[in-house]
Each structure stands twice: as structure tokens, then as C-alpha cells.
Design a protein around this motif. Structure first.
Motif, PDB file in Angstrom:
ATOM      1  N   PHE A   1       7.281   6.467  -5.454  1.00  0.00           N
ATOM      2  CA  PHE A   1       7.204   7.725  -6.189  1.00  0.00           C
ATOM      3  C   PHE A   1       8.288   7.805  -7.269  1.00  0.00           C
ATOM      4  O   PHE A   1       7.999   8.073  -8.444  1.00  0.00           O
ATOM      5  CB  PHE A   1       7.359   8.895  -5.213  1.00  0.00           C
ATOM      6  N   PHE A   2       9.515   7.546  -6.879  1.00  0.00           N
ATOM      7  CA  PHE A   2      10.622   7.689  -7.830  1.00  0.00           C
ATOM      8  C   PHE A   2      10.749   6.496  -8.772  1.00  0.00           C
ATOM      9  O   PHE A   2      11.005   6.676  -9.963  1.00  0.00           O
ATOM     10  CB  PHE A   2      11.938   7.918  -7.086  1.00  0.00           C
TER      11      PHE A   2
ATOM     12  N   PRO B   1       0.816  -1.226   0.000  1.00  0.00           N
ATOM     13  CA  PRO B   1       0.000   0.000   0.000  1.00  0.00           C
ATOM     14  C   PRO B   1       0.846   1.271   0.000  1.00  0.00           C
ATOM     15  O   PRO B   1       0.500   2.243  -0.686  1.00  0.00           O
ATOM     16  CB  PRO B   1      -0.818  -0.122   1.291  1.00  0.00           C
ATOM     17  N   LYS B   2       1.938   1.280   0.748  1.00  0.00           N
ATOM     18  CA  LYS B   2       2.815   2.450   0.794  1.00  0.00           C
ATOM     19  C   LYS B   2       3.425   2.699  -0.585  1.00  0.00           C
ATOM     20  O   LYS B   2       3.448   3.828  -1.085  1.00  0.00           O
ATOM     21  CB  LYS B   2       3.936   2.233   1.820  1.00  0.00           C
ATOM     22  N   PHE B   3       3.914   1.636  -1.190  1.00  0.00           N
ATOM     23  CA  PHE B   3       4.522   1.756  -2.520  1.00  0.00           C
ATOM     24  C   PHE B   3       3.493   2.200  -3.552  1.00  0.00           C
ATOM     25  O   PHE B   3       3.788   3.009  -4.439  1.00  0.00           O
ATOM     26  CB  PHE B   3       5.134   0.414  -2.923  1.00  0.00           C
ATOM     27  N   LEU B   4       2.280   1.680  -3.442  1.00  0.00           N
ATOM     28  CA  LEU B   4       1.204   1.996  -4.388  1.00  0.00           C
ATOM     29  C   LEU B   4       0.851   3.480  -4.341  1.00  0.00           C
ATOM     30  O   LEU B   4       0.679   4.124  -5.386  1.00  0.00           O
ATOM     31  CB  LEU B   4      -0.025   1.146  -4.072  1.00  0.00           C
TER      32      LEU B   4
ATOM     33  N   ILE C   1       4.678  16.220 -16.463  1.00  0.00           N
ATOM     34  CA  ILE C   1       5.763  17.194 -16.693  1.00  0.00           C
ATOM     35  C   ILE C   1       6.867  16.636 -17.581  1.00  0.00           C
ATOM     36  O   ILE C   1       7.901  17.267 -17.780  1.00  0.00           O
ATOM     37  CB  ILE C   1       6.383  17.662 -15.356  1.00  0.00           C
ATOM     38  N   LEU C   2       6.614  15.460 -18.129  1.00  0.00           N
ATOM     39  CA  LEU C   2       7.628  14.740 -18.903  1.00  0.00           C
ATOM     40  C   LEU C   2       8.234  15.581 -20.013  1.00  0.00           C
ATOM     41  O   LEU C   2       9.436  15.527 -20.274  1.00  0.00           O
ATOM     42  CB  LEU C   2       6.991  13.472 -19.493  1.00  0.00           C
TER      43      LEU C   2
ATOM     44  N   GLY D   1       3.802   9.469  -8.193  1.00  0.00           N
ATOM     45  CA  GLY D   1       4.938   9.563  -9.101  1.00  0.00           C
ATOM     46  C   GLY D   1       4.532   9.553 -10.567  1.00  0.00           C
ATOM     47  O   GLY D   1       4.997  10.366 -11.358  1.00  0.00           O
ATOM     48  N   ILE D   2       3.645   8.629 -10.930  1.00  0.00           N
ATOM     49  CA  ILE D   2       3.230   8.525 -12.328  1.00  0.00           C
ATOM     50  C   ILE D   2       2.398   9.739 -12.729  1.00  0.00           C
ATOM     51  O   ILE D   2       2.479  10.227 -13.865  1.00  0.00           O
ATOM     52  CB  ILE D   2       2.450   7.215 -12.587  1.00  0.00           C
TER      53      ILE D   2
END
Length: 237
Positions: free
Chosen positions: A127-128, A70-73, A86-87, A79-80
């Protein structure tokens, strides 16, 4: 013939990832330009790696540390959202250099780890890793480096890393669909590559049992270091 060749190549690279948790995707992305047009390279690689990582996580589901997902999600979603918007407006030229330096220091410097530990978590990793995956091919080592420090067990590191990298690649595929890439145009190639990826994950998971735990950690640290150095060197070549 192309489909069979790429299926076999994906099978072999997926075995590598199944054994040590990383490296297979980097090998595959280095080989694919000889077989596919550039515009299809990242999307086809992303969908194939999604299959490879997801199947590796399924085969090792008992070893996945589910509390970090869940934290990573959450981090991945942020992040995405940020990086896809801004890509086209920012220069990310030196991002591989910073990733490479972070990995090397994190793996080999005790002082660096003592200082960075309070800032390291799976929100930031998501995020990264997921955000930068749109432009940097090797963001997987970010999470694997963190997992290696948090969990000493080889099966937990590989299975949990596969689950987290699955999330990264799923978001990548969704973004490519949103931007108009038609995966159906490559359905033949993808079918063989996905089959090879899943079969390779199965074989790699079985072979992992043959590796001693301490030797596994050293092999993974050396491989992560090699990938970090490749990231930094490629920036100047």
C-alpha cells in the motif's frame, strides 16, 4: 550519443542494484536531471526501473518468495488507487521524514521491532510503497527493510525485493500512461536504458555470489540507512 551514455549509466547503476538489491534507482534518479527534461524524469526512470527490477527477479526466480506477492499486490492496488486520486489535494511534504525514521528504527532498534512487528505485513508494505512511489522517489527501502528481517538469505532478499518493486513500477507506468505521458517520444533513450538495465541485472546477479552472506546484510543495512538519512536531510535542504 545521449542514448549510449544513458545506457552505460543505467548498466552501472543496475549492477549495484543487482548486487545489493537497492541503491541503483536512487543513483539513476540523481543523475537523470542532467540529461532529461523534468516532465520526462519520473516516467522514464519508472519504466527503466521496471525493466531493471523485473529482469533481476527473472534471473533470480528460484529465490523469489512467491507467497508474499499476492499480499503485496492487493496492497499496491489499494495504494495506487488512493494516492493517485488524492495526489492533488493533500500535502505529502513530510512523508520522506517518516519513511526515513521508520527505516532507521526498523534496522537498528530492537525495542521498536518488538512493538511494530504485529503491524508489519506485505499488504501495508504494498500500500505505502506503491502509493507513495507517485511522489516519493525512494519507497523501495520500505519493502527491503521488511524482507531483510523476514529472510536472512541474500538471494531471497534481492530477488523477492525485485519482484515486489517490479509491481510498484508497473503500476507507476500505467498511471503515467493514463495521465497522458507519451513514452514513444523517448523510445530511443528508453531502448538503450532498458538494455543497460537488463544487462546490469545479469552482471549484478552473478557478482552477488562473490559476497559473503553476513557482509551482504551489513552492507545492505548501511546502504538502507544512508538512503534513509538522505531522505530526511533532503527535506530540509
Amino acid at each position: 550519443m545521449l542514448e549510449i551514455t544513458l545506457g552505460i549509466i543505467t548498466f552501472l547503476t543496475s549492477i549495484v542494484a543487482g548486487v545489493v538489491g537497492i541503491g541503483g534507482g536512487m543513483m539513476l534518479i540523481a543523475i537523470l536531471p542532467s540529461f532529461l527534461p523534468l516532465n520526462a524524469l519520473i516516467p522514464v526512470h519508472g519504466l527503466t526501473q521496471m525493466s531493471s527490477n523485473f529482469s533481476r527477479a527473472v534471473f533470480g526466480y528460484k529465490d523469489v518468495e512467491y507467497e508474499v506477492i499476492p499480499k503485496f499486490l492487493v496492497g499496491s492496488l489499494l495504494g495506487i488507487a488512493l494516492f493517485s486520486s488524492i495526489l492533488f489535494y493533500i500535502s505529502l511534504e513530510y512523508v520522506p521524514l517518516f519513511i526515513g525514521v521508520y527505516i532507521l528504527l526498523s534496522l537498528w532498534s530492537t525495542k521498536f521491532n518488538e512493538k511494530i512487528k504485529r503491524y508489519e505485513n506485505y499488504y501495508i508494505a504494498g500500500f505505502f510503497q506503491t502509493g507513495l512511489s507517485m511522489v516519493v522517489g525512494a519507497t523501495g527501502p520500505l519493502t527491503m527493510t521488511l524482507l531483510l528481517k523476514d529472510y536472512g538469505d541474500k538471494h531471497k532478499v534481492v530477488a523477492t525485493g525485485a519482484a515486489l518493486m517490479s509491481i510498484t513500477h508497473i503500476f507507476k507506468v500505467i498511471v503515467f500512461v493514463f495521465f497522458g505521458f507519451v513514452f514513444w517520444d523517448y523510445v530511443g533513450v528508453l531502448s538503450f536504458m532498458i538494455a543497460g538495465a537488463i544487462a546490469g541485472s545479469f552482471v549484478g546477479t552473478k557478482l552477488r555470489d562473490k559476497i559473503d552472506g553476513k557482509r551482504f546484510i551489513m552492507v545492505l543495512k548501511v546502504l538502507l540507512s544512508a538512503l534513509a538519512i538522505k531522505l530526511m536531510v533532503s527535506l530540509f535542504l
